[in-house]
Write an enzyme that holds these catalytic residues in place. Structure first.
Site, short mmCIF file in Angstrom:
data_model
loop_
_atom_site.label_atom_id
_atom_site.label_comp_id
_atom_site.label_asym_id
_atom_site.label_seq_id
_atom_site.Cartn_x
_atom_site.Cartn_y
_atom_site.Cartn_z
N CYS A 80 15.42 7.32 -17.27
CA CYS A 80 14.13 6.85 -16.77
C CYS A 80 13.94 7.33 -15.34
O CYS A 80 14.90 7.52 -14.61
CB CYS A 80 14.13 5.33 -16.88
N CYS A 83 14.90 4.45 -11.12
CA CYS A 83 15.99 4.25 -10.16
C CYS A 83 16.76 5.54 -9.89
O CYS A 83 16.95 6.34 -10.80
CB CYS A 83 16.98 3.22 -10.71
N GLU A 336 -10.33 -0.50 6.23
CA GLU A 336 -9.75 -0.07 4.95
C GLU A 336 -10.82 0.73 4.19
O GLU A 336 -12.00 0.41 4.25
CB GLU A 336 -9.32 -1.33 4.17
N ASP A 384 -0.78 1.18 8.93
CA ASP A 384 0.01 1.11 7.70
C ASP A 384 -0.56 2.11 6.68
O ASP A 384 -1.09 1.71 5.64
CB ASP A 384 -0.01 -0.33 7.15
N CYS A 411 5.72 4.19 4.73
CA CYS A 411 6.48 4.28 3.48
C CYS A 411 7.03 5.69 3.30
O CYS A 411 7.57 6.00 2.24
CB CYS A 411 5.61 3.86 2.29
N1 SAH Z 1 -1.63 -2.94 5.04
C1 SAH Z 1 -1.82 -3.25 3.64
C2 SAH Z 1 -2.04 -2.03 2.76
C3 SAH Z 1 -1.19 -0.83 3.01
S1 SAH Z 1 -1.29 0.44 1.79
C4 SAH Z 1 -0.69 -4.13 3.13
O1 SAH Z 1 0.40 -4.16 3.70
O2 SAH Z 1 -0.89 -4.81 2.13
C5 SAH Z 1 -2.32 1.62 2.55
C6 SAH Z 1 -3.80 1.28 2.47
O3 SAH Z 1 -4.53 2.35 3.09
C7 SAH Z 1 -4.36 1.18 1.04
O4 SAH Z 1 -5.01 -0.06 0.91
C8 SAH Z 1 -5.36 2.35 0.96
O5 SAH Z 1 -6.49 2.04 0.17
C9 SAH Z 1 -5.76 2.55 2.40
N2 SAH Z 1 -6.26 3.89 2.77
C10 SAH Z 1 -5.92 5.09 2.26
N3 SAH Z 1 -6.55 6.08 2.91
C11 SAH Z 1 -7.30 5.50 3.87
C12 SAH Z 1 -8.17 6.00 4.89
N4 SAH Z 1 -8.37 7.31 5.04
N5 SAH Z 1 -8.75 5.13 5.71
C13 SAH Z 1 -8.55 3.79 5.58
N6 SAH Z 1 -7.75 3.25 4.63
C14 SAH Z 1 -7.13 4.09 3.79
#
Ligand code: SAH
Length: 454
Positions: A80, A83, A336, A384, A411
């Site tokens: 798979c 992991c 967002e 983020d 990430c």
């Molecule tokens: N901070 C949040 C989500 C992080 S994931 C938490 O911890 O729950 C990253 C987020 O960035 C996602 O929700 C995605 O939709 C958003 N995203 C992706 N590209 C973007 C952009 N160009 N401008 C603003 N948001 C964006």
């Protein structure tokens, strides 16, 4: 001596690649990548593919195993695509992940003076996920398959009980299996675009135990849906929501645009850092809630907010990070790109009686530019971004808004490293980085980073 396909070579594994392969060097200094090996292994390796400066191989025989090796506890490990670290101890996995962040930040980012804190370990290395997306298919004899894709492939590996998922998900899979086997529903075939059931998508509130089961269907619904719901309700008392998602497109994207609630509510709820959140099928929600709390608490320490300060939360999703800090500051502004997530963020603020927050739907770079032009002067910024990182334009705009602290949650260590380099070019210094193991047993590692104005 050049390597050729099918050569058998002796190799000692000395390091790990970014995607989790063990790496050893031949006497001539050529790097050989060997999946499922461990640092310290002495191996006989069969060469599968040889390039000029590197090669790929597979383990033919373990001559002397690494002391970090453990017996894999999952029957589909190595088949798979989920992991990569079930054959080494958790301590070794954490060492590798920490090193991956250090290597990226120092080598790609060229960052010299940052402090690397110990990795935040996961208390539950098994069954920590609250979400599963399982492809449904059939083998060449027409037998039903529900499971996970093999590495870099669309071949489904049948799996009743994934060790990363709560036990109740195995029950959902088994009820679904019995229903499909006794009903008239056919299975979607990616090649022909025919057939009905495509994916099984499950979510659970870790604290509330609320359960959402979603069927992704090439059509408006399943045949004998009432029987399915009866079977689910009889076997799963925690069932809160059954959703039918329509996806008629020839695409790898799992969810289509239309949802219908076949039973219960169209959302579940869960808790994070003492707040309540609403989770709809499309909402982004951290798959490892307990570790997300630890990560957000570290981000809160780094942000070190005071009651008269302004916090800007970029890439805020459903508002989670900012909302968990809103009570510590004067104003929170979240940005967002997904409008549904922004609607959820506004609702989440309301549910938690947070009234010093506003949320803007838009691209983080353009919205930050606009906020700057409106005169917004945040004291702290949370970043983020998704894997591709935030990029130089946004770093420049943040520099122009001049916050004293930036907290970067990442990430992907490689794009984090690239963006940290931009921050250092724009009069900021990287102070401290804490890796966090959110996704145990997989190759992914999260980090949170404190950046301060010089
Ligand atoms: N901070 C949040 C989500 C992080 S994931 C938490 O911890 O729950 C990253 C987020 O960035 C996602 O929700 C995605 O939709 C958003 N995203 C992706 N590209 C973007 C952009 N160009 N401008 C603003 N948001 C964006």
């Amino acid at each position: 001596m050049a390597l050729s396909k099918n050569d058998i070579i002796n190799l000692t594994i000395t390091s790990t690649s970014a995607d989790g392969s063990g790496v050893g060097k031949t006497q001539d200094g050529m790097a050989v990548f060997v999946p499922l090996s461990a640092v310290g292994d002495e191996l006989e390796v069969r060469v599968l593919k040889a390039k000029k400066t590197y090669a790929f191989g597979k383990i033919e025989r373990i001559v002397t195993p690494s002391s970090a090796r453990i017996e894999p506890d999952c029957p589909v490990f190595s088949k798979c695509g989920g992991c990569v670290w079930r054959h080494v101890s958790y301590d070794e996995e954490c060492r590798i992940k920490h090193q991956k962040v250090v290597d990226a930040v120092t080598r790609i980012g060229g960052i010299k003076d940052a402090v690397f804190s110990p990795i935040i370990k996961n208390d539950n290395v098994s069954r920590y996920r609250n979400k599963a997306q399982l492809p449904v298919g059939a083998d060449k004899n027409g037998n039903l398959l529900i499971g996970f894709y093999a590495f870099h492939s669309h071949r489904i590996i049948d799996c009743n009980d994934c060790l990363l998922q709560p036990e109740i998900f195995a029950k959902v899979i088994s009820v679904t299996r019995s229903f499909i086997e006794q009903s008239d529903n056919d299975i979607y075939d990616e090649k022909t675009g025919k057939g009905r059931l495509r994916h099984l998508y499950i979510r659970m509130g870790e604290v509330t135990k609320e359960l959402m089961v979603c069927y992704v269907v090439n059509g408006n619904g399943l045949k004998q849906e009432d029987i399915l719901i009866k079977m689910l309700r009889e076997n799963l008392p925690a069932l809160t929501s059954v959703i039918i998602n329509t996806n008629r497109n020839d695409t790898n994207v799992i969810l289509g645009e239309k949802n219908r609630t076949a039973f219960g509510r169209d959302y579940i709820t869960d808790e994070l850092c003492g707040l309540k959140f609403k989770i709809s099928p499309f909402s982004f929600w951290q798959v490892n809630r307990s570790q997300a709390e630890k990560l957000y608490n570290k981000a809160k320490d780094y942000a070190n907010l005071k009651s008269d300060e302004i916090l800007l939360d970029l890439y805020c999703g459903t508002g989670t990070i900012g909302l968990t800090m809103a009570k510590e500051c004067k104003t929170l502004v979240g940005v967002e790109i997904i409008s549904d997530a922004i609607n959820d963020a506004k609702e989440n603020a309301e549910i938690n009686s947070i009234n010093n927050a506003r949320f803007i739907c838009g691209d983080a770079s353009s919205a930050a530019e606009q906020l700057k032009n409106e005169g917004l002067k945040p004291d702290a910024v949370i970043l983020d971004p998704p894997r591709k990182g935030c990029g130089e334009d946004l770093v420049k705009t943040i520099f122009e808004m001049s916050p004293s602290r930036v907290v970067y949650v990442s990430c992907d260590p490689a794009t984090l490293a690239r963006d940290l380099k931009y921050f250092e070019e724009y009069n900021y210094s990287v102070k401290e980085i804490t890796p966090c193991d959110m996704f145990s047993r997989t190759a992914h590692v999260e980090s949170v980073c404190l950046i301060e104005k010089n």
